[in-house]
Motif scaffolding. Structure first.
Motif, short mmCIF file in Angstrom:
data_model
loop_
_atom_site.label_atom_id
_atom_site.label_comp_id
_atom_site.label_asym_id
_atom_site.label_seq_id
_atom_site.Cartn_x
_atom_site.Cartn_y
_atom_site.Cartn_z
N ALA A 47 9.24 -24.71 1.08
CA ALA A 47 9.17 -23.91 2.33
C ALA A 47 10.08 -24.43 3.41
CB ALA A 47 7.74 -23.78 2.68
N LEU A 59 12.80 -17.89 6.45
CA LEU A 59 11.96 -18.90 5.77
C LEU A 59 12.39 -18.60 4.43
CD1 LEU A 59 9.46 -20.75 5.79
CD2 LEU A 59 8.08 -18.80 5.08
N THR A 62 7.59 -20.06 -0.01
CA THR A 62 6.40 -20.13 0.87
C THR A 62 5.34 -20.96 0.32
OG1 THR A 62 5.47 -18.35 -0.53
CG2 THR A 62 6.74 -17.56 1.45
N PRO A 72 0.53 -21.66 3.75
CA PRO A 72 0.64 -20.67 4.73
C PRO A 72 0.29 -21.13 6.20
CG PRO A 72 -0.16 -19.52 3.00
CD PRO A 72 -0.05 -21.11 2.54
N ILE A 75 3.16 -23.60 7.24
CA ILE A 75 4.41 -22.93 7.64
C ILE A 75 4.17 -22.27 9.08
CG2 ILE A 75 5.70 -21.01 7.14
CD1 ILE A 75 4.89 -21.42 4.27
N LEU A 90 12.40 -13.30 5.48
CA LEU A 90 11.81 -14.15 4.25
C LEU A 90 12.55 -14.16 2.80
CD1 LEU A 90 9.59 -16.33 2.90
CD2 LEU A 90 8.20 -14.16 2.69
N HIS A 100 6.66 -18.50 -4.27
CA HIS A 100 6.27 -17.33 -3.63
C HIS A 100 5.01 -17.26 -3.56
CE1 HIS A 100 5.56 -16.05 -7.88
NE2 HIS A 100 4.88 -14.98 -7.33
N VAL A 103 2.76 -16.03 -0.13
CA VAL A 103 3.13 -15.03 0.63
C VAL A 103 1.59 -14.18 0.94
CG1 VAL A 103 4.08 -12.49 0.32
CG2 VAL A 103 5.56 -14.53 -0.29
N LEU A 106 0.56 -16.09 3.94
CA LEU A 106 1.43 -15.99 5.17
C LEU A 106 1.32 -14.75 5.87
CD1 LEU A 106 3.51 -17.81 6.47
CD2 LEU A 106 5.12 -16.97 5.06
#
Length: 355
Positions: A47, A59, A62, A72, A75, A90, A100, A103, A106
């Motif tokens: 990330a 970004l 993730t 998340p 982040i 993203l 991924h 996601v 996030l």
């Protein structure tokens, strides 16, 4: 004033002047309106957050799913430290869960403006999808829901629609490469070259490769691209050019980080986004230590499974605690002539000149 006192006064004044100059330089390199890059600790996933001088946020990947949305949350913390409250762009480099998987968590926490990927199986583009995301895969379902109506499929030669002076160009995606420049000469480092590996059937080989440029500064991130495809980026001709900052490919795995790529792009600084028990393999670490161009090799974690000599300089490892959470931050002032690399929000830092 006595002569000795005058001399001491001049010495103190000189020290103060030098100190003020260094402080001003550090402050300038750490200004809020400069380009910033955050290598976020997601425990061996990936990330990477980029915030432009125009306060646009990009970004790249993730991190992992689960763990009470650990990745998340980390982040979002870095996003807040950067002074942003949303993700404008993203990019998912490829379809592995450590890239991924975050996601869904996030998207619950922050607005995401636009999603970019190499394609989904139902798009009819992007070639094969050996690792999904399948329509019935929970992570695939979550990604499709979060990105619905906001997706763009990236192909070689595309550029992210960024404002201002920062550019982000796609050099590779889905196993395809950006065309070589007209008149490009053969790369002399390709002969002799290390032998190819067996073909990589996984989605790693189909990773999106992005090159960021800001004035004199260049940053390259290749996702989890593997050995043979890394070589294709620079052989028989170089499609990349010299790089100042390089994100170590594939968390420091041995099946990536082809020496022909590394010697061709000749990075000054490399940052390895590994975990305490994932990535950072000895052969890769020693490959970077032997790289003549490299002035600093940063790691998010020490590899807990290997010896001290199989890791980089302890002073350049961000997290002592295996639980981690500390990022590595790069700050690039306007013009990109130099850049500052710092451990965490307020840890030790070093400044490097761009090529």
């Amino acid at each position: 004033m006595p002569r000795g006192s005058m001399a001491r006064w001049k010495n103190l004044l000189g020290v103060a002047t030098v100190g003020a100059s260094l402080l001003a330089t550090t402050s300038r390199l750490d200004a809020a309106d400069d380009l910033r890059i955050y290598f976020i600790d997601v425990q061996g996933g990936a990330a990477t957050l980029i915030v432009t001088p125009e306060r646009e946020s990009i970004l790249i990947d993730t991190g992992w799913p689960g763990e009470s949305d650990r990745d998340p949350r980390r982040i979002v913390q870095a996003l807040g430290d950067a002074g942003c409250d949303r993700i404008d762009h993203l990019v998912i480099t490829h379809w592995h869960m450590d890239h991924h998987g975050g996601v869904e968590g996030l998207a619950k926490r922050v607005e995401i403006g636009r999603f970019y990927d190499r394609g989904l199986p139902e798009d009819g583009t992007g070639g094969e999808f050996p690792d999904g995301p399948k329509p019935d895969d929970p992570l695939g379902i979550a990604y499709r829901k979060a990105s619905q109506g906001k997706r763009t499929v990236l192909r070689p030669g595309d550029a992210l629609p960024l404002k201002g002076e920062v550019s982000a160009t796609v050099l590779a995606a889905s196993g395809d490469l950006v065309p070589a420049s007209a008149g490009a000469r053969p790369n002399p480092l390709c002969d002799p070259e290390p032998p190819d590996h067996d073909p990589d059937p996984s989605d790693n080989a189909r990773s999106i490769v992005l090159k960021f440029q800001y004035g004199e500064f260049d940053f390259l991130v290749c996702g989890d691209l593997t050995w043979n495809h890394e070589k294709r980026l620079v052989c028989p001709v170089d499609r990349v050019g010299p790089i100042d900052l390089f994100q170590v490919t594939h968390h420091g795995e041995e099946i990536s980080n082809n020496p022909v790529l590394l010697e061709t792009i000749a990075p000054t600084v490399a940052v390895m986004v590994n975990g305490p028990n994932k990535g950072g393999l000895p052969a890769t670490v020693h490959r970077y230590k032997a790289l003549k161009s490299l002035q600093a090799f940063y790691q998010l974690h020490r590899n807990a499974k290997t010896r001290d000599e199989d890791n980089g300089d302890p002073a350049l490892i961000a997290n002592v605690d295996p639980e981690g959470g500390r990022y590595i931050r790069v700050t690039v002032p306007r013009g990109g002539a130099s850049y500052l690399v710092r451990l965490g929000a307020d840890g030790p830092s070093r400044t490097f000149r761009s090529k």
